[in-house]
Motif scaffolding. Structure first.
Motif, PDB file in Angstrom:
ATOM      1  N   ALA A 172      22.111 -50.282 -89.020  1.00 15.51           N
ATOM      2  CA  ALA A 172      20.815 -50.964 -89.147  1.00 15.51           C
ATOM      3  C   ALA A 172      20.535 -51.868 -87.946  1.00 15.51           C
ATOM      4  O   ALA A 172      19.378 -52.150 -87.641  1.00 15.51           O
ATOM      5  CB  ALA A 172      20.764 -51.774 -90.441  1.00 15.51           C
ATOM      6  N   GLU A 173      21.587 -52.332 -87.249  1.00 16.94           N
ATOM      7  CA  GLU A 173      21.357 -53.125 -86.032  1.00 16.94           C
ATOM      8  C   GLU A 173      21.648 -52.341 -84.772  1.00 16.94           C
ATOM      9  O   GLU A 173      21.112 -52.652 -83.715  1.00 16.94           O
ATOM     10  CB  GLU A 173      22.230 -54.395 -86.039  1.00 16.94           C
ATOM     11  N   ASP A 586      49.386 -70.756 -85.976  1.00 16.24           N
ATOM     12  CA  ASP A 586      48.570 -71.091 -84.800  1.00 16.24           C
ATOM     13  C   ASP A 586      47.234 -70.360 -84.805  1.00 16.24           C
ATOM     14  O   ASP A 586      46.315 -70.745 -84.089  1.00 16.24           O
ATOM     15  CB  ASP A 586      49.332 -70.712 -83.514  1.00 16.24           C
ATOM     16  N   ALA A 587      47.128 -69.285 -85.569  1.00 13.98           N
ATOM     17  CA  ALA A 587      45.924 -68.444 -85.572  1.00 13.98           C
ATOM     18  C   ALA A 587      45.757 -67.857 -86.976  1.00 13.98           C
ATOM     19  O   ALA A 587      46.100 -66.707 -87.217  1.00 13.98           O
ATOM     20  CB  ALA A 587      46.058 -67.344 -84.521  1.00 13.98           C
ATOM     21  N   PRO A 588      45.227 -68.663 -87.913  1.00 13.01           N
ATOM     22  CA  PRO A 588      45.220 -68.248 -89.314  1.00 13.01           C
ATOM     23  C   PRO A 588      43.984 -67.469 -89.775  1.00 13.01           C
ATOM     24  O   PRO A 588      43.883 -67.111 -90.944  1.00 13.01           O
ATOM     25  CB  PRO A 588      45.290 -69.595 -90.056  1.00 13.01           C
ATOM     26  N   VAL A 589      43.042 -67.204 -88.857  1.00 13.26           N
ATOM     27  CA  VAL A 589      41.762 -66.591 -89.262  1.00 13.26           C
ATOM     28  C   VAL A 589      41.576 -65.269 -88.506  1.00 13.26           C
ATOM     29  O   VAL A 589      41.959 -65.157 -87.342  1.00 13.26           O
ATOM     30  CB  VAL A 589      40.596 -67.568 -88.921  1.00 13.26           C
ATOM     31  N   HIS A 590      40.973 -64.259 -89.183  1.00 13.68           N
ATOM     32  CA  HIS A 590      40.644 -63.004 -88.492  1.00 13.68           C
ATOM     33  C   HIS A 590      39.367 -63.198 -87.683  1.00 13.68           C
ATOM     34  O   HIS A 590      38.363 -63.696 -88.218  1.00 13.68           O
ATOM     35  CB  HIS A 590      40.365 -61.882 -89.485  1.00 13.68           C
ATOM     36  N   LEU A 591      39.389 -62.752 -86.417  1.00 17.33           N
ATOM     37  CA  LEU A 591      38.141 -62.660 -85.656  1.00 17.33           C
ATOM     38  C   LEU A 591      37.712 -61.203 -85.615  1.00 17.33           C
ATOM     39  O   LEU A 591      38.508 -60.336 -85.230  1.00 17.33           O
ATOM     40  CB  LEU A 591      38.335 -63.141 -84.206  1.00 17.33           C
ATOM     41  N   VAL A 592      36.473 -60.904 -86.019  1.00 16.25           N
ATOM     42  CA  VAL A 592      35.929 -59.568 -85.757  1.00 16.25           C
ATOM     43  C   VAL A 592      34.770 -59.710 -84.783  1.00 16.25           C
ATOM     44  O   VAL A 592      34.055 -60.708 -84.790  1.00 16.25           O
ATOM     45  CB  VAL A 592      35.497 -58.796 -87.033  1.00 16.25           C
ATOM     46  N   THR A 593      34.645 -58.708 -83.896  1.00 20.73           N
ATOM     47  CA  THR A 593      33.574 -58.748 -82.898  1.00 20.73           C
ATOM     48  C   THR A 593      32.659 -57.545 -83.088  1.00 20.73           C
ATOM     49  O   THR A 593      33.029 -56.573 -83.728  1.00 20.73           O
ATOM     50  CB  THR A 593      34.131 -58.726 -81.463  1.00 20.73           C
ATOM     51  N   GLY A 594      31.460 -57.656 -82.535  1.00 13.82           N
ATOM     52  CA  GLY A 594      30.515 -56.547 -82.649  1.00 13.82           C
ATOM     53  C   GLY A 594      29.201 -56.903 -81.990  1.00 13.82           C
ATOM     54  O   GLY A 594      29.180 -57.670 -81.020  1.00 13.82           O
ATOM     55  N   ARG A 595      28.124 -56.379 -82.562  1.00 13.47           N
ATOM     56  CA  ARG A 595      26.827 -56.404 -81.891  1.00 13.47           C
ATOM     57  C   ARG A 595      25.715 -57.052 -82.712  1.00 13.47           C
ATOM     58  O   ARG A 595      25.818 -57.110 -83.934  1.00 13.47           O
ATOM     59  CB  ARG A 595      26.412 -54.958 -81.602  1.00 13.47           C
ATOM     60  N   VAL A 596      24.674 -57.483 -82.019  1.00 14.02           N
ATOM     61  CA  VAL A 596      23.424 -57.858 -82.685  1.00 14.02           C
ATOM     62  C   VAL A 596      22.320 -56.933 -82.187  1.00 14.02           C
ATOM     63  O   VAL A 596      22.464 -56.321 -81.130  1.00 14.02           O
ATOM     64  CB  VAL A 596      23.039 -59.335 -82.438  1.00 14.02           C
ATOM     65  N   LEU A 597      21.252 -56.856 -82.937  1.00  8.71           N
ATOM     66  CA  LEU A 597      20.192 -55.897 -82.629  1.00  8.71           C
ATOM     67  C   LEU A 597      19.643 -56.062 -81.214  1.00  8.71           C
ATOM     68  O   LEU A 597      19.451 -55.094 -80.485  1.00  8.71           O
ATOM     69  CB  LEU A 597      19.067 -56.051 -83.651  1.00  8.71           C
ATOM     70  N   ALA A 613      15.965 -62.203 -74.977  1.00  8.21           N
ATOM     71  CA  ALA A 613      16.727 -63.431 -74.717  1.00  8.21           C
ATOM     72  C   ALA A 613      16.182 -64.581 -75.574  1.00  8.21           C
ATOM     73  O   ALA A 613      16.935 -65.458 -76.007  1.00  8.21           O
ATOM     74  CB  ALA A 613      16.663 -63.783 -73.243  1.00  8.21           C
ATOM     75  N   THR A 614      14.893 -64.567 -75.849  1.00 10.71           N
ATOM     76  CA  THR A 614      14.322 -65.613 -76.697  1.00 10.71           C
ATOM     77  C   THR A 614      14.769 -65.421 -78.146  1.00 10.71           C
ATOM     78  O   THR A 614      15.105 -66.375 -78.846  1.00 10.71           O
ATOM     79  CB  THR A 614      12.778 -65.571 -76.619  1.00 10.71           C
ATOM     80  N   ALA A 615      14.795 -64.181 -78.586  1.00 10.74           N
ATOM     81  CA  ALA A 615      15.179 -63.908 -79.976  1.00 10.74           C
ATOM     82  C   ALA A 615      16.664 -64.210 -80.212  1.00 10.74           C
ATOM     83  O   ALA A 615      17.045 -64.677 -81.287  1.00 10.74           O
ATOM     84  CB  ALA A 615      14.881 -62.456 -80.314  1.00 10.74           C
ATOM     85  N   GLN A 616      17.507 -63.940 -79.225  1.00  9.29           N
ATOM     86  CA  GLN A 616      18.957 -64.184 -79.361  1.00  9.29           C
ATOM     87  C   GLN A 616      19.413 -64.873 -78.087  1.00  9.29           C
ATOM     88  O   GLN A 616      19.933 -64.236 -77.165  1.00  9.29           O
ATOM     89  CB  GLN A 616      19.723 -62.866 -79.542  1.00  9.29           C
ATOM     90  N   PRO A 617      19.211 -66.180 -77.972  1.00  6.66           N
ATOM     91  CA  PRO A 617      19.414 -66.836 -76.682  1.00  6.66           C
ATOM     92  C   PRO A 617      20.869 -67.105 -76.316  1.00  6.66           C
ATOM     93  O   PRO A 617      21.189 -67.191 -75.134  1.00  6.66           O
ATOM     94  CB  PRO A 617      18.651 -68.156 -76.831  1.00  6.66           C
ATOM     95  N   SER A 618      21.757 -67.263 -77.298  1.00  5.32           N
ATOM     96  CA  SER A 618      23.089 -67.746 -76.921  1.00  5.32           C
ATOM     97  C   SER A 618      24.145 -67.258 -77.907  1.00  5.32           C
ATOM     98  O   SER A 618      23.828 -66.852 -79.025  1.00  5.32           O
ATOM     99  CB  SER A 618      23.070 -69.282 -76.891  1.00  5.32           C
ATOM    100  N   LEU A 665      32.026 -62.764 -84.070  1.00  6.61           N
ATOM    101  CA  LEU A 665      31.493 -63.204 -82.776  1.00  6.61           C
ATOM    102  C   LEU A 665      30.955 -61.964 -82.042  1.00  6.61           C
ATOM    103  O   LEU A 665      31.702 -61.031 -81.781  1.00  6.61           O
ATOM    104  CB  LEU A 665      32.653 -63.807 -81.986  1.00  6.61           C
ATOM    105  N   PRO A 666      29.656 -61.935 -81.706  1.00  9.36           N
ATOM    106  CA  PRO A 666      29.156 -60.825 -80.878  1.00  9.36           C
ATOM    107  C   PRO A 666      29.679 -60.963 -79.443  1.00  9.36           C
ATOM    108  O   PRO A 666      29.994 -62.080 -79.010  1.00  9.36           O
ATOM    109  CB  PRO A 666      27.635 -60.982 -80.918  1.00  9.36           C
ATOM    110  N   PHE A 667      29.750 -59.831 -78.717  1.00  9.67           N
ATOM    111  CA  PHE A 667      30.404 -59.872 -77.395  1.00  9.67           C
ATOM    112  C   PHE A 667      29.429 -59.780 -76.229  1.00  9.67           C
ATOM    113  O   PHE A 667      29.825 -59.487 -75.107  1.00  9.67           O
ATOM    114  CB  PHE A 667      31.462 -58.772 -77.291  1.00  9.67           C
ATOM    115  N   HIS A 668      28.139 -60.085 -76.466  1.00 12.79           N
ATOM    116  CA  HIS A 668      27.118 -59.830 -75.436  1.00 12.79           C
ATOM    117  C   HIS A 668      27.014 -60.883 -74.337  1.00 12.79           C
ATOM    118  O   HIS A 668      26.168 -60.748 -73.466  1.00 12.79           O
ATOM    119  CB  HIS A 668      25.747 -59.705 -76.099  1.00 12.79           C
ATOM    120  N   TRP A 669      27.813 -61.949 -74.403  1.00 17.17           N
ATOM    121  CA  TRP A 669      27.625 -63.030 -73.437  1.00 17.17           C
ATOM    122  C   TRP A 669      28.873 -63.265 -72.584  1.00 17.17           C
ATOM    123  O   TRP A 669      29.994 -62.981 -73.015  1.00 17.17           O
ATOM    124  CB  TRP A 669      27.270 -64.329 -74.173  1.00 17.17           C
TER     125      TRP A 669
END
Ligand SMILES: Nc1nc2c(c(=O)[nH]1)N[C@H]1C(S)=C(S)[C@@H](COP(=O)(O)OP(=O)(O)OC[C@H]3O[C@@H](n4cnc5c(=O)[nH]c(N)nc54)[C@H](O)[C@@H]3O)O[C@H]1N2
Ligand SMILES: Nc1nc2c(c(=O)[nH]1)N[C@H]1C(S)=C(S)[C@@H](COP(=O)(O)OP(=O)(O)OC[C@H]3O[C@@H](n4cnc5c(=O)[nH]c(N)nc54)[C@H](O)[C@@H]3O)O[C@H]1N2
Ligand code: SF4
Ligand SMILES: [Mo]
Length: 733
Positions: A172-173, A586-597, A613-618, A665-669
């Motif tokens: 969907a994204e 030292d690292a108790p949480v899972h990080l998953v990465t991916g994308r936004v539309l 960039a305005t819709a998803q600035p940072s 966390l998205p990886f676009h930046w």
């Protein structure tokens, strides 16, 4: 007059009509096409903006004595590159020059890049960003089914099924117009989505339209073994199909015997009753039990893992047990990602491959391709290292001293980015061809500005294995050159054997001949034939003795047999181990990465489009309210996500759409919010795919975390603003 072409971004390749504007830009409209049905996503609608990005590269840049990138003529830049390549090769051998390609390149460019590496450079050291994308699915499909065509059936077939199981795909994204093909399945309540997040795609199951399974990240293999366990235990196997069309079922049966649903529940956190329900739904949809059909599709969520090949293998085993592959209206497929993610993996950018999806280790393949290239077979190098191995070796003793990058922004998109930046900085020569000053281009010694998308002719092979024409709609800025021209210039400076066409139609004809007889056979195709077929043609599409009997192409493969030596698909037994980067104090949480539309990949293109960039600035990090409470964060706070490799700082988005034990966390930046500063570069032993999707992190308010360093390409760089280049000498700039 609008030009009929396709989107510059993802593998759905939505059809576009591109019209030049008097100001030198273009407008883009949707065009009718079977997969996109006239639609586009926000990236497609705004894609023309990339053509005229304010900092579009229009002149070659060469790093000067002060360390700045300064303008150079084409002649000087190419002379410099050729001289240094020759010297490095003389001193360190041919393999000291490495090449990194991209799945966004047209078929013509992907083919020519593979040939350039093997013939003009004579190096075995070439791989590409498809290693980060399709490699696990490709390895598993080749092993189990004998062929890797992402979707071995038209996308429009999905509408006829009762059930579609989407494993780690956020369609969907990532391909919004494709969601229309799930409408009928949803009406039948048959959309099954496996994702640790309540992704936009997972919400499509709301209201009884399907089931969302939300496993612990990195445990999909256990889920799939559990599903197959239920299918076997409840007598839901298509025994006639298994007997007629497959081999190796016995061993897989034994392997899944110990994965009963209650055990899977312990490992994956998926309730046993839900596993049984999903298995029964899939079985009821399967043709042998009278269903309309079922599809099992994988995305990067399950493939980008150190057990990605095994996970896709388990998905195929499940599909085979239910009798799905090679049947009209059912099947297994991988949802290919990049614009030419399919064609880009067929014609020789892969480290072990020759055109037509041939193996570089196969003497007959070497003989055939060498004949087309006009060189002796023994002059072709053997297989080289896969992408992560290649990147890790850069600048190390015995490793490559030079790297040529075509169509990838590694500084942002490669795993464990600090290590990659370190390796890139240690090179004697980094040459980047790009359309914009990407973070990777900013690290280079030489940057060559190239034509893109609507500025050039070519072909793209979409996620369905459908070969489409990409057409030139506007004139490129006068200072840029096509990569085909760049390779021909370098090949001649390197006194290379072989011919180096610069017209994409001629390169395609050569590609077609080189692919003849291979798995991905394009020999019945040409630009002219594809121009006459507005909807493209599916491979294999071999040449026929007379044009009057042109091969119609192959929308559905596997209907009669699987292209394995026995003609049968192979069950392959696999087992679950989990991600390599394990949780700890030292690292108790899972990080998953991916994308936004709104953003595409490293963001090099879409971060330059104002509307996106305005819709998803940072950069942002999604975290569950319980985790937010524990670390004292509220929406909008800066949160540090730290792994054993690095950290990223991003704005908190508090949502119950992620599990309490997981952040997204998205990886676009690039810069401080770079996800790949954190990710793991552990790889899958079969495919070489890095474990992008899951790693272990510590999460806390940025103000309370230890300082880290940002990943970016800065190296004291001054990039000249775009504009018309100065007149060049001899027509070369
Ligand atoms: N908007 C946009 N669209 C794109 C692209 C883009 O960059 N932006 N890129 C294109 C390309 S190259 C690609 S490869 C495709 C990728 O397309 P997708 O595979 O759909 O995209 P991702 O967002 O990478 O991952 C999909 C989902 O995997 C989930 N996931 C993470 N870890 C796990 C896990 O352990 N198990 C499971 N089951 N799921 C998990 C994430 O939560 C995410 O929702 O998209 C293409 N389309
Ligand atoms: N953490 C994390 N990291 C990931 C992923 C993930 O899910 N999570 N996904 C991975 C996946 S699936 C992929 S596909 C990769 C993609 O990541 P990258 O390989 O970085 O892909 P892009 O950002 O598309 O980079 C393409 C570059 O080529 C340029 N370009 C465009 N057209 C042309 C052309 O015709 N010629 C040349 N020479 N350049 C051109 C663009 O401007 C851009 O700089 O990222 C991977 N990285
Ligand atoms: S879905 Fe993919 S191909 Fe279609 S418009 Fe969006 S980015 Fe382009
Ligand atoms: Mo990808």
């Amino acid at each position: 007059m609008p030009t009929a072409t396709h989107c510059p971004y993802c593998a759905l390749q939505c059809a576009q009509a591109v019209t030049p504007t008097p100001a030198g830009g273009a407008t883009v409209a949707g065009r009718d096409f079977p997969t996109s049905r006239g639609g586009m996503c926000q990236k497609g609608w705004t894609s023309a903006a990339v053509l005229s990005a304010p900092d579009r590269l229009v002149r070659p840049l060469v790093r000067d004595a002060a360390g700045d990138l300064t303008e150079a003529s084409w002649r000087d830049a190419l002379d410099l590159v050729a001289d240094r390549l020759r010297a490095l090769r003389r001193e360190h051998g041919a393999d000291a020059v490495a090449v990194f390609g991209g799945g966004g390149l047209t078929n013509e460019k992907a083919y020519q890049l593979g040939k350039f590496a093997r013939v003009a450079l004579g190096t075995r050291t070439i791989d590409y960003n498809g290693r980060f994308c399709m490699s696990s699915a490709a390895a598993a499909a080749n092993r189990s089914l004998g062929l890797d065509r992402g979707l071995p059936f038209p996308l429009t077939d999905l509408g006829g099924a009762d059930t579609v199981l989407l494993l780690g795909s956020n369609l969907a994204e990532t391909m919004p117009p494709a969601v229309t093909h799930l409408a009928e399945v949803r009406e039948r309540g048959g959309l099954l989505v496996v994702d640790p997040r309540v992704s936009a795609t997972a919400t499509l199951t709301d209201g009884g339209l399907g089931i969302h399974v939300q496993p612990v990240p990195g445990t999909d293999l256990a889920v799939l073994l559990g599903l197959l366990h239920v299918v076997v235990a409840e007598g839901l196997v298509d025994t006639a199909y298994v007997a007629d069309r497959t081999e190796g079922f016995g061993e897989v049966c034994r392997a899944v015997a110990s994965w009963w649903p209650e055990r899977v529940e312990q490992v994956a956190g998926v309730p046993a009753y839900q596993l049984r329900e999903v298995a029964r739904r899939l079985a009821a949809a399967s043709p042998h039990l009278g269903g309309r059909g079922a599809y099992i599709l994988t995305g990067r969520g399950v493939e980008q893992s150190s057990q990605g090949t095994a996970t896709v293998t388990a998905a195929i085993d499940l599909a085979l047990a239910l009798g799905l592959p090679g049947r009209v209206g059912s099947g297994y497929g991988a949802v290919t990602g990049q614009g030419n993610g399919q064609g880009g993996r067929e014609h020789g950018q892969k480290c072990d491959q020759l055109p037509g999806y041939r193996s570089i280790s196969d003497p007959a393949a070497r003989e055939h391709v060498a004949r087309v290239w006009g060189v002796p077979p023994e002059s072709l190098p053997g297989p080289g290292p896969t992408a992560v191995e290649l990147l890790h070796a850069l600048g190390t003793p015995g490793g490559p001293r030079a790297l040529l990058v075509h169509g990838s922004n590694l500084v942002v998109s490669a795993p464990n980015a600090h290590r990659v930046v370190d390796r890139l900085r240690s090179l004697d020569l980094l040459v980047v061809c790009d359309v914009v000053p990407s973070e990777t281009a900013l690290l280079a010694d030489v940057v060559l500005p190239v034509t893109q998308w609507a500025e050039e002719e070519g072909t793209i092979t979409s996620l369905e294995g459908r070969i489409l024409r990409r057409r030139k709609a506007i004139e490129p800025p006068s200072g840029v050159r096509s990569e085909l021209w760049i390779w021909s210039q370098l090949a001649s400076r390197l006194h290379s054997a072989g011919t180096w066409d610069v017209d994409p139609a001629d390169v395609f004809d050569e590609l077609a001949r080189a692919s003849a007889g291979g798995a991905a056979d394009y020999s019945g195709l040409s630009h002219a034939r594809l121009d006459a077929e507005l909807d493209g043609l599916y491979w294999p599409c071999p040449a026929t003795p007379t044009a009057a009997l042109d091969h119609p192409g192959t929308p559905r493969v596997f209907l009669d047999r699987f292209p394995t030596p026995s003609g049968r698909a192979r069950f392959v037994a696999v087992d679950h181990h989990g991600p390599q980067d394990v949780l700890g104090p030292d690292a108790p949480v899972h990080l998953v990465t991916g994308r936004v539309l709104q953003h595409y990949q490293s963001g090099a293109q879409t971060r330059r489009v104002a509307e996106l960039a305005t819709a998803q600035p940072s950069p942002f990090v999604e975290l569950h309210p319980l985790l937010a409470l524990r670390i004292g964060a509220v929406d909008g706070d800066l949160v540090a996500v730290t792994s054993r490799r690095g950290r990223a700082v991003a704005r908190a988005v508090v949502t119950d759409g992620v599990r309490p034990d997981t952040v997204f966390l998205p990886f676009h930046w690039s810069g401080p919010g770079s996800a790949n500063a954190v990710t793991s570069d552990a790889t899958d032993p079969v495919s070489g795919m890095p474990e992008f999707k899951v790693c272990a992190v510590d999460v806390r308010l940025a103000s309370t975390a230890a300082p880290g360093s940002a990943v970016d390409g800065s190296r004291g760089v001054t990039v000249p603003a775009g504009g018309s280049p100065p007149p060049g000498e001899d027509g070369m700039r």
